[in-house]
Design an enzyme around this catalytic site. Structure first.
Site, PDB file in Angstrom:
ATOM      1  N   ALA A  88      44.679  46.428  39.894  1.00 55.70           N
ATOM      2  CA  ALA A  88      45.418  47.647  40.312  1.00 55.70           C
ATOM      3  C   ALA A  88      47.168  47.545  39.931  1.00 55.70           C
ATOM      4  O   ALA A  88      47.263  46.555  39.249  1.00 55.70           O
ATOM      5  CB  ALA A  88      45.686  47.466  41.902  1.00 55.70           C
ATOM      6  N   LYS A  89      47.858  48.692  40.035  1.00 58.16           N
ATOM      7  CA  LYS A  89      49.000  48.591  39.667  1.00 58.16           C
ATOM      8  C   LYS A  89      49.851  49.893  40.044  1.00 58.16           C
ATOM      9  O   LYS A  89      49.279  50.788  40.433  1.00 58.16           O
ATOM     10  CB  LYS A  89      49.028  48.675  37.938  1.00 58.16           C
ATOM     11  N   GLY A  90      51.184  49.646  40.313  1.00 58.41           N
ATOM     12  CA  GLY A  90      51.728  50.688  40.668  1.00 58.41           C
ATOM     13  C   GLY A  90      53.116  50.814  40.149  1.00 58.41           C
ATOM     14  O   GLY A  90      53.557  49.950  39.194  1.00 58.41           O
TER      15      GLY A  90
END
Ligand code: GLU
Length: 433
Positions: free
Chosen positions: A122-124
């Protein structure tokens, strides 16, 4: 359903991805496509890697210190959750886009599987220049963003961490906001926290240390001596500066450094401690008196043995790949090399240790932090560094064997190992319903 119908049911590309080839997402797609010949019957599931499982876009409104309201674009993408909760950092940068965050999330899936962590990817990110905000504004923005993505993060769902322009203080605000919203202190919701509030010893330096460990192993295997090796580093933040320090301690010479503020060069070697003090005082390497300034593009012409891109994506273009005079590229950054440039480097015999294994030290110690938070039992820095070294070396060994076996690059080999691990789980869990 016949296979023709099955293929027809999956449209080419995603409606929300811009066609073309110059985004990090397209770089990722090209890398994943190269693995197809090595997936065997798992290839049936490969399409799952070419789309994020879940992508959230949020509005992040805050009141600025001068009373006006500013809105920022925020993202959290969970690329794949087959092997466990989502895991990956959050970056604050004015150039952040949805497609960039999608690629970064996908690279986390590959990276986490490459070192066999029980995590998905995941990444933000927030599209913002954090240098334009006061500390209070930064805190408000971080807290509002955390609240907005609170519907999909959690110690068992998705665990953010630092990335470009985010640090332990930002993680403390994220942990506190999530905890306030859920009613109890949840240290395991983010990693990279300050040590006194559930962080791990060794986490700050872990990414740079992992770059050093994989670089040391690659040098050993190829007969490159670290003693006297000439090194250039792009990006002198948490990753580049720590890697440089460790290589210099092993006898290497730092001959060039570039960051957003300038490029410095010293044939006799830059003094890392003095350069770090300069960066701390001024915010960048530009203006450092212990070397001469170079034009930005000249950085790529400095002859070296080791080159460490540790800044942003897309830095090693085909044109630069033709010009580079180095032996070993250690990708501290995520996605620094374009696919066509990768081919050029391979043809020229320049070895690339790819991001998805080279910079996996950070998330590996994030995993240690998450485990320590759950057991509320904390390890010594020595234990952490030892376990990190072991995981990096054994993971790289397997990747190297795969590369030798199929005569492929280390990047394609890392993708092959990681994609196999992800898709085996995908297959055995099966499709719901
Ligand atoms: N942002 C780091 C990376 O790109 C670390 C992510 C993490 O610790 O979750 O790998």
């Amino acid at each position: 359903m016949s296979s023709t119908t099955a293929t027809a049911a999956t449209p080419h590309g995603l409606s929300y991805v811009t066609p073309g080839h110059d985004s990090p997402w397209h770089t990722y797609l090209a890398q994943v496509d190269r693995v197809a010949p090595y997936l065997g019957e798992l290839g049936r599931w490969a399409e799952t890697l070419k789309r994020p499982k879940r992508a959230l876009v949020v509005d992040v409104p805050i009141e600025l210190d001068n009373g006006t309201i500013a809105h920022f674009e925020g993202f959290r993408v969970q690329h794949n959750l087959s092997r466990g909760p989502g895991k990956g950092g959050v970056r604050f940068h004015p150039d952040v886009t949805m497609e960039e965050v999608m690629a970064l999330a996908a690279w986390m899936s590959i990276k986490n599987a490459a070192v066999n962590l029980p995590f998905g990817g995941a990444k933000g990110g927030i599209r913002v220049d954090p240098r334009q905000l006061s500390a209070k504004e930064l805190e408000r923005m971080t807290r509002r963003y955390t609240s907005e993505i609170g519907i999909i993060i959690g110690p068992q769902q998705d665990i953010p961490a630092p990335d470009v322009n985010t640090n332990a203080q930002v993680m403390a605000w994220m942990m506190d906001t999530y905890s306030m919203n859920t009613g109890s202190t949840a240290t395991g919701v983010v990693t990279g926290k300050p040590v006194h509030l559930g962080g791990s010893l060794g986490r700050v330096k872990a990414t740079g240390r992992g770059v050093f460990v994989t670089g040391r192993e690659a040098a050993r295997r190829t007969g490159l001596k670290l003693e006297g090796a000439r090194m250039a580093v792009q990006g002198f933040g948490n990753v580049g500066s720590v890697a440089a320090e460790l290589f210099v301690a092993a006898g290497a010479k730092l001959v060039a450094v570039q960051d957003h503020s300038g490029t410095v060069h010293a044939e006799s070697g830059l003094d890392v401690a003095a350069l770090l003090a300069h960066v701390k005082a001024t915010g960048g390497v530009g203006g450092f008196r212990g070397g001469e300034a170079l034009q930005a593009e000249e950085f790529w012409d400095v002859p070296t043995d080791i080159l460490i891109p540790a800044a942003l994506e897309g830095q090693i273009t085909p044109a630069r790949a033709q010009r580079l005079r180095t032996k070993l590229v250690l990708e501290g950054a995520n996605g620094p090399t374009l696919p066509e440039a990768d081919d050029i480097l391979a043809d020229r015999g320049i070895l690339v240790v790819p991001d998805v294994i080279c910079n996996a030290g950070g998330v590996t110690v994030s995993y240690f932090e998450w485990v320590q938070d759950f057991s509320s039992y904390f390890w010594t820095e020595e234990e952490i560094n030892e376990r990190l070294d072991h995981i990096m070396v054994t993971s790289l060994n397997k990747i190297w064997e795969t590369a030798d076996q199929h005569r492929i690059t280390l990047r394609t080999a890392t993708f092959a190992v990681a994609c196999e691990r992800i898709l085996m789980v995908r297959r055995d869990r099966g499709l719901y319903p």
